[in-house]
Scaffold this motif. Structure first.
Motif, PDB file in Angstrom:
ATOM      1  N   TRP A 128      27.370  36.995  38.117  1.00 26.91           N
ATOM      2  CA  TRP A 128      28.510  36.735  37.239  1.00 26.91           C
ATOM      3  C   TRP A 128      29.628  36.120  38.072  1.00 26.91           C
ATOM      4  O   TRP A 128      29.754  36.414  39.267  1.00 26.91           O
ATOM      5  CB  TRP A 128      29.028  38.032  36.592  1.00 26.91           C
ATOM      6  CG  TRP A 128      28.301  38.405  35.346  1.00 26.91           C
ATOM      7  CD1 TRP A 128      27.231  39.246  35.240  1.00 26.91           C
ATOM      8  CD2 TRP A 128      28.595  37.954  34.018  1.00 26.91           C
ATOM      9  NE1 TRP A 128      26.843  39.352  33.930  1.00 26.91           N
ATOM     10  CE2 TRP A 128      27.655  38.567  33.157  1.00 26.91           C
ATOM     11  CE3 TRP A 128      29.547  37.103  33.470  1.00 26.91           C
ATOM     12  CZ2 TRP A 128      27.646  38.361  31.792  1.00 26.91           C
ATOM     13  CZ3 TRP A 128      29.549  36.900  32.098  1.00 26.91           C
ATOM     14  CH2 TRP A 128      28.600  37.514  31.274  1.00 26.91           C
ATOM     15  N   THR A 129      30.416  35.293  37.435  1.00 29.27           N
ATOM     16  CA  THR A 129      31.598  34.737  38.079  1.00 29.27           C
ATOM     17  C   THR A 129      32.825  35.159  37.287  1.00 29.27           C
ATOM     18  O   THR A 129      32.890  34.965  36.071  1.00 29.27           O
ATOM     19  CB  THR A 129      31.541  33.201  38.141  1.00 29.27           C
ATOM     20  OG1 THR A 129      30.441  32.807  38.968  1.00 29.27           O
ATOM     21  CG2 THR A 129      32.825  32.639  38.726  1.00 29.27           C
ATOM     22  N   GLU A 173      34.561  27.248  33.998  1.00 27.19           N
ATOM     23  CA  GLU A 173      33.558  26.979  32.962  1.00 27.19           C
ATOM     24  C   GLU A 173      33.314  25.488  32.787  1.00 27.19           C
ATOM     25  O   GLU A 173      32.184  25.062  32.538  1.00 27.19           O
ATOM     26  CB  GLU A 173      33.991  27.603  31.633  1.00 27.19           C
ATOM     27  CG  GLU A 173      33.802  29.101  31.577  1.00 27.19           C
ATOM     28  CD  GLU A 173      34.085  29.671  30.202  1.00 27.19           C
ATOM     29  OE1 GLU A 173      33.210  30.356  29.647  1.00 27.19           O
ATOM     30  OE2 GLU A 173      35.191  29.431  29.684  1.00 27.19           O
ATOM     31  N   ASP A 180      26.944  25.839  33.749  1.00 27.74           N
ATOM     32  CA  ASP A 180      25.778  26.725  33.696  1.00 27.74           C
ATOM     33  C   ASP A 180      26.068  28.123  34.234  1.00 27.74           C
ATOM     34  O   ASP A 180      25.205  29.004  34.161  1.00 27.74           O
ATOM     35  CB  ASP A 180      24.622  26.114  34.500  1.00 27.74           C
ATOM     36  CG  ASP A 180      24.119  24.818  33.885  1.00 27.74           C
ATOM     37  OD1 ASP A 180      24.244  24.669  32.650  1.00 27.74           O
ATOM     38  OD2 ASP A 180      23.605  23.960  34.629  1.00 27.74           O
ATOM     39  N   ALA A 181      27.257  28.347  34.779  1.00 26.08           N
ATOM     40  CA  ALA A 181      27.587  29.649  35.359  1.00 26.08           C
ATOM     41  C   ALA A 181      27.873  30.674  34.268  1.00 26.08           C
ATOM     42  O   ALA A 181      28.326  30.335  33.169  1.00 26.08           O
ATOM     43  CB  ALA A 181      28.805  29.524  36.275  1.00 26.08           C
ATOM     44  N   LYS A 182      27.602  31.917  34.564  1.00 32.77           N
ATOM     45  CA  LYS A 182      27.948  33.034  33.670  1.00 32.77           C
ATOM     46  C   LYS A 182      29.350  33.484  34.055  1.00 32.77           C
ATOM     47  O   LYS A 182      29.542  34.113  35.094  1.00 32.77           O
ATOM     48  CB  LYS A 182      26.937  34.167  33.815  1.00 32.77           C
ATOM     49  CG  LYS A 182      25.525  33.787  33.403  1.00 32.77           C
ATOM     50  CD  LYS A 182      24.523  34.865  33.760  1.00 32.77           C
ATOM     51  CE  LYS A 182      24.756  36.143  32.974  1.00 32.77           C
ATOM     52  NZ  LYS A 182      23.717  37.173  33.280  1.00 32.77           N
ATOM     53  N   ILE A 241      33.263  35.132  33.206  1.00 33.52           N
ATOM     54  CA  ILE A 241      34.183  35.965  32.436  1.00 33.52           C
ATOM     55  C   ILE A 241      35.589  35.575  32.862  1.00 33.52           C
ATOM     56  O   ILE A 241      35.903  35.535  34.056  1.00 33.52           O
ATOM     57  CB  ILE A 241      33.914  37.478  32.659  1.00 33.52           C
ATOM     58  CG1 ILE A 241      34.893  38.321  31.829  1.00 33.52           C
ATOM     59  CG2 ILE A 241      33.967  37.860  34.118  1.00 33.52           C
ATOM     60  CD1 ILE A 241      34.509  39.795  31.781  1.00 33.52           C
ATOM     61  N   TYR A 254      30.925  46.660  35.287  1.00 28.79           N
ATOM     62  CA  TYR A 254      29.684  46.061  35.784  1.00 28.79           C
ATOM     63  C   TYR A 254      28.932  47.029  36.700  1.00 28.79           C
ATOM     64  O   TYR A 254      27.706  47.176  36.600  1.00 28.79           O
ATOM     65  CB  TYR A 254      29.997  44.771  36.533  1.00 28.79           C
ATOM     66  CG  TYR A 254      28.778  44.061  37.050  1.00 28.79           C
ATOM     67  CD1 TYR A 254      27.952  43.333  36.197  1.00 28.79           C
ATOM     68  CD2 TYR A 254      28.433  44.126  38.398  1.00 28.79           C
ATOM     69  CE1 TYR A 254      26.815  42.684  36.666  1.00 28.79           C
ATOM     70  CE2 TYR A 254      27.300  43.485  38.879  1.00 28.79           C
ATOM     71  CZ  TYR A 254      26.499  42.759  38.007  1.00 28.79           C
ATOM     72  OH  TYR A 254      25.376  42.128  38.484  1.00 28.79           O
ATOM     73  N   GLU A 284      26.316  45.474  33.431  1.00 27.23           N
ATOM     74  CA  GLU A 284      26.614  44.291  32.628  1.00 27.23           C
ATOM     75  C   GLU A 284      28.119  44.180  32.438  1.00 27.23           C
ATOM     76  O   GLU A 284      28.865  45.138  32.657  1.00 27.23           O
ATOM     77  CB  GLU A 284      25.919  44.364  31.272  1.00 27.23           C
ATOM     78  CG  GLU A 284      26.354  45.559  30.431  1.00 27.23           C
ATOM     79  CD  GLU A 284      25.608  45.651  29.108  1.00 27.23           C
ATOM     80  OE1 GLU A 284      24.619  44.922  28.957  1.00 27.23           O
ATOM     81  OE2 GLU A 284      26.023  46.452  28.254  1.00 27.23           O
ATOM     82  N   SER A 329      35.567  33.871  26.313  1.00 30.88           N
ATOM     83  CA  SER A 329      34.883  34.554  27.423  1.00 30.88           C
ATOM     84  C   SER A 329      35.816  35.520  28.151  1.00 30.88           C
ATOM     85  O   SER A 329      35.689  35.750  29.349  1.00 30.88           O
ATOM     86  CB  SER A 329      34.293  33.540  28.412  1.00 30.88           C
ATOM     87  OG  SER A 329      33.347  32.716  27.795  1.00 30.88           O
TER      88      SER A 329
END
Length: 386
Positions: free
Chosen positions: A154-155, A179, A184-186, A188, A207, A212, A220
């Motif tokens: 996660w980023t 973003e 393609d990065a996940k 938040i 997390y 998660e 986001s």
């Protein structure tokens, strides 16, 4: 890594953090995450048992305000809890290493722990002039961001600039948020100028506890922090409903804590948990301190929320615009029944009571004229349904 025989609570105890302080921290995290108090134990157990995941904190086109914010968090917070729980392998502001030695820590995480480490990005990412506006170790910020964020579990984009480019997106560097730079990065997003460290720590704790990230809104952002209007959480809301406003800085209304809507407060159109989490160990937040909210956690707030000291267009509901002025005169005149009909706070009711008893027959409150909706979060002006 921790020695196998040493738990996180034991390690914290060596640094002077008691078991009670550790549990209090876990309780604060549960409250911040909008979880029942019973989750305090689950969070404590998870933090004590979790293996230390690697965290890489990269800074690009920024002012370092978000790093300063989290590093100045109150005791016993990120410095003794999260920093002990995470293997904080790279953060250029505080790390001892430099040059090739420092960059090797970041590169090692990407190559050997792909999909397992957490990345934190601070600052916007310049895309213009083939990345020449910002280079680190001979590599462009865009190249590093794609590598680090693109391979992370996660980023976390902390602050306005990392979210959507912030103020610097209006400059010559072609700066964008994470973003957009790494689609393609996940990601938040933790908007704010700067971010609130309590929310960032809560995201990391969620997390580490549940494996998660928390539920996110359409931007986001974590719902626990950005799910409610500031206006609905504000301690000055009763004055807004009563039509009692600050008319100019330093006037009697300002000294008495009246609503700052007419001074440009963006609380009616911005979402954040500032009124509840606050700053400096929950001491205060801008509106409590007497300054209007500038909507710093809203999308592209530098443009969508400015001018910061001009009030929003008419806000629907009792107490806004010309209706607010009219109602304010009625309230000051002593119509206590009118205030009660609109659920005004006890402090305002006491003010009205001092003006004299209510009339024998309750007057019918005037119906406010239709009002133009204020702009909500985002430049598009669509209503926020977080």
């Amino acid at each position: 890594m921790f020695p196998s025989q040493e738990s996180l609570p034991e390690r914290l105890a060596q640094r002077g953090v008691s078991r009670r302080a550790f549990l209090n921290f876990c309780g604060v995290m549960a409250a911040t995450l909008a979880l029942p108090a019973s989750y305090r134990t689950q969070i404590a157990e998870a933090l004590a048992a979790v293996r230390r995941p690697i965290l890489i904190w990269r800074q690009f086109q920024d002012c370092a305000g978000n790093s300063e914010s989290i590093l100045r968090s109150p005791h016993p917070d990120v410095a003794e809890i999260v920093l002990e729980t995470l293997a904080w392998n790279y953060h250029e502001l505080v790390m001892a290493g430099s040059g090739d030695q420092a960059e090797a820590m970041s590169t090692d995480a990407v190559r050997n722990h792909k999909g397992k480490y957490i990345a934190v990005i601070e600052g916007a990412i310049p895309t213009g002039a083939d990345g020449a506006y910002c280079t680190i170790g001979g590599r462009s910020a865009l190249d590093i961001a794609r590598e680090v964020a693109g391979n992370a579990a996660w980023t976390v984009a902390v602050g306005a600039c990392a979210w959507d480019g912030g103020l610097v997106q209006h400059g010559p560097t072609g700066a964008v948020g994470v973003e957009e730079a790494v689609p393609d990065a996940k990601v938040i997003n933790l908007g704010g100028c700067p971010h609130n460290p309590a929310n960032t720590v809560a995201v990391l704790v969620h997390y580490l506890t549940f494996g998660e990230m928390p539920a996110l809104d359409r931007y986001s952002r974590p719902l626990f922090a950005y799910g409610d209007l500031i206006h609905d959480q504000c301690e000055r809301r009763a004055y807004y409903d009563a039509g009692l406003f600050v008319e100019e800085w330093g006037d009697e209304g300002h000294r008495n804590g009246y609503c700052l809507y007419k001074m440009g407060c963006k609380g009616p159109s911005a979402t954040y948990n500032c009124p509840n989490v606050r700053w400096n160990d929950g001491t205060s937040w801008p509106v409590q301190a007497g300054h209007n909210c500038i909507g710093c956690a809203a999308p592209e707030f530098w443009s969508s929320m400015s001018p910061f000291y001009e009030r929003l267009p008419n806000v629907p509901g009792f107490g806004a615009d010309t209706t607010a002025s009219t109602v304010g005169l009625v309230v000051i005149g002593g119509t206590a029944a009118l205030m009660a009909a609109h659920g005004i706070g006890k402090a305002v009711q006491a003010r009205a009571a001092q003006a004299g008893p209510a009339p024998a027959k309750d007057p019918e409150p005037a119906t406010p004229p239709p009002a133009e909706n204020p702009p909500t979060e985002g430049a598009s002006g669509d209503q926020n349904q977080d």
